[in-house]
Motif scaffolding. Structure first.
Motif, mmCIF file in Angstrom:
data_model
loop_
_atom_site.group_PDB
_atom_site.id
_atom_site.type_symbol
_atom_site.label_atom_id
_atom_site.label_comp_id
_atom_site.label_asym_id
_atom_site.label_seq_id
_atom_site.Cartn_x
_atom_site.Cartn_y
_atom_site.Cartn_z
ATOM 1 N N CYS A 10 0.822 -1.196 0.000
ATOM 2 C CA CYS A 10 0.000 0.000 0.000
ATOM 3 C C CYS A 10 0.859 1.249 0.000
ATOM 4 O O CYS A 10 0.534 2.237 -0.641
ATOM 5 N N VAL A 48 -4.471 -9.028 -1.087
ATOM 6 C CA VAL A 48 -5.742 -8.444 -1.510
ATOM 7 C C VAL A 48 -6.910 -9.300 -1.013
ATOM 8 O O VAL A 48 -7.904 -8.774 -0.503
ATOM 9 N N LEU A 100 -5.223 0.285 -2.899
ATOM 10 C CA LEU A 100 -4.770 -0.794 -3.769
ATOM 11 C C LEU A 100 -5.608 -0.859 -5.036
ATOM 12 O O LEU A 100 -5.093 -1.088 -6.129
ATOM 13 N N GLU A 104 -3.875 -0.624 -8.568
ATOM 14 C CA GLU A 104 -3.731 -1.818 -9.387
ATOM 15 C C GLU A 104 -5.027 -2.313 -10.009
ATOM 16 O O GLU A 104 -5.037 -3.339 -10.678
#
Lengths: 207, 207
Positions: A10, A48, A100, A104
């Motif tokens: 992060c 995740v 995140l 991403e």
DNA sequence: GACGAATTGGACAAGTCTGTCTAAAAAAAT
DNA sequence: ATTTTTTTAGACAGACTTGTCCAATTCGTC
């Protein structure tokens, strides 16, 4: 271990994250990480997944405290909003996940697919059901509960979004004020307004 | 050149961005980039500055089209919301800036300081002034125009935030529907509600 | 055409990072 | 107490980046 991964990913992003650093932060050797997760991508996926799970679990826990039988609608909704923000949106996991996804989400959308359907999808529809119940019981005047749920969330997050992007910590006072303003507007839009007498009472209370 | 930098930085993050790739995308040699900007950090700062400037300029341009004398309040506000979203929030620069702030805002807050005061700070206060004027002219019933402005923005962005995080392109229909729903709720909260006769006319129109 | 400035391609050193390997040490299980 | 599994520290090759240097080339201008 996943926790250290979350912190580093992060903070630095996937490309910038250093596995050695994650190992040190986790208090294990780098080799152990490779033994457990194989490579960087799989570690990231595991991080995740972990955060997603914790986040949605917490969201549903807080949803359980929704004021189905409010004594003071405005106060109870405000308290609920504060709980929701504190525990699901501005807590560490919530911030991590949001960041995140921004970093991403475009490159690895599949990693967040389960969040998307299990998180906002389910939480908002559950929240919508609660609002529908309040509307049915005469506390609210709502056309589309799903819309109301999304807007409720959006309103209570309005003033916290920018500070949250810069990693600033929010005091309880700021949070309470923000929630109170948001719920006020929410009730101006969705508060009961049917019968004349009832409405004037509402209006008086609100003022 | 800054444009290629924006694309790459935004796609890969600061750490993951490759200067060679930026050079290729820009159609220049790597050396030229170093000649112009010195090093990676300065290039990044230049990219952020450029995007910030374009973004706020555009926002003020769109603000100039605010319906100060609305013929049909709801329709005019909806059109304005669509323009604002299309040109300032969901356009390429807006998406880049949001993503860059999420990715690097915590590490390099100074880079975005000028955005924070020149962007949301000034835009929202200008938008608040327009709302105050509408309220003064009797079109709206607003306590705090600054709050209303922030919430207006928040509402019109509600349903676009998640798709935007995943880089999905929004059709004109989705955008129009989202804006229409948001403005509907905004007017339920802030639409004129003072005089009885006036209000019933409003209510009738709204229904 | 000629001259100065900017651009180019490529080579280069120094550094970082991933992922693998190995032998030693520690922990767990029997 | 011994065996089996896991963890550790460290070395290591391979790859990738940044930023610099330089000679050759192109470009703009006079």
């Amino acid at each position: 271990m996943l926790d250290a991964g979350a912190r580093v990913f992060c903070g630095e992003g996937f490309a910038g994250a250093n596995i050695d650093l994650i190992a040190v932060e986790a208090g294990v050797s780098r080799q152990t990480i490779y033994n457990h997760y194989g490579d960087k991508d799989k570690l990231f996926a595991a991080v995740v997944g972990e955060i997603t799970e914790r986040c949605t679990a917490r969201a549903f826990a807080v949803l359980g405290t929704f004021p189905d039988h409010p004594a003071d609608l405005e106060a109870d909704l405000t308290d609920f909003a504060i709980r929701f923000i504190r525990n699901c949106v501005c807590d560490r996991d919530g911030k991590f996940l949001r960041k995140l996804i921004h970093m991403e989400g475009e490159r690895h959308p599949e990693l967040f697919a389960s969040w998307r359907i299990g998180g906002p999808g389910k939480v908002w529809s559950a929240l919508a059901a609660r609002f529908a119940r309040l509307a049915f019981a005469g506390f609210l005047d709502i056309d589309d509960p799903d819309v109301a749920a999304r807007q409720f969330f959006s309103l209570i997050f309005t003033d916290l979004q920018i500070p949250s992007m810069f990693g600033e910590v929010l005091s309880d006072e700021e949070l309470a004020r923000s929630a109170s303003i948001a719920v006020g507007t929410f009730l101006r839009a969705y508060g009961r307004r049917k019968a004349g007498a009832e409405q004037s009472r509402e209006t008086a209370l609100r003022a």
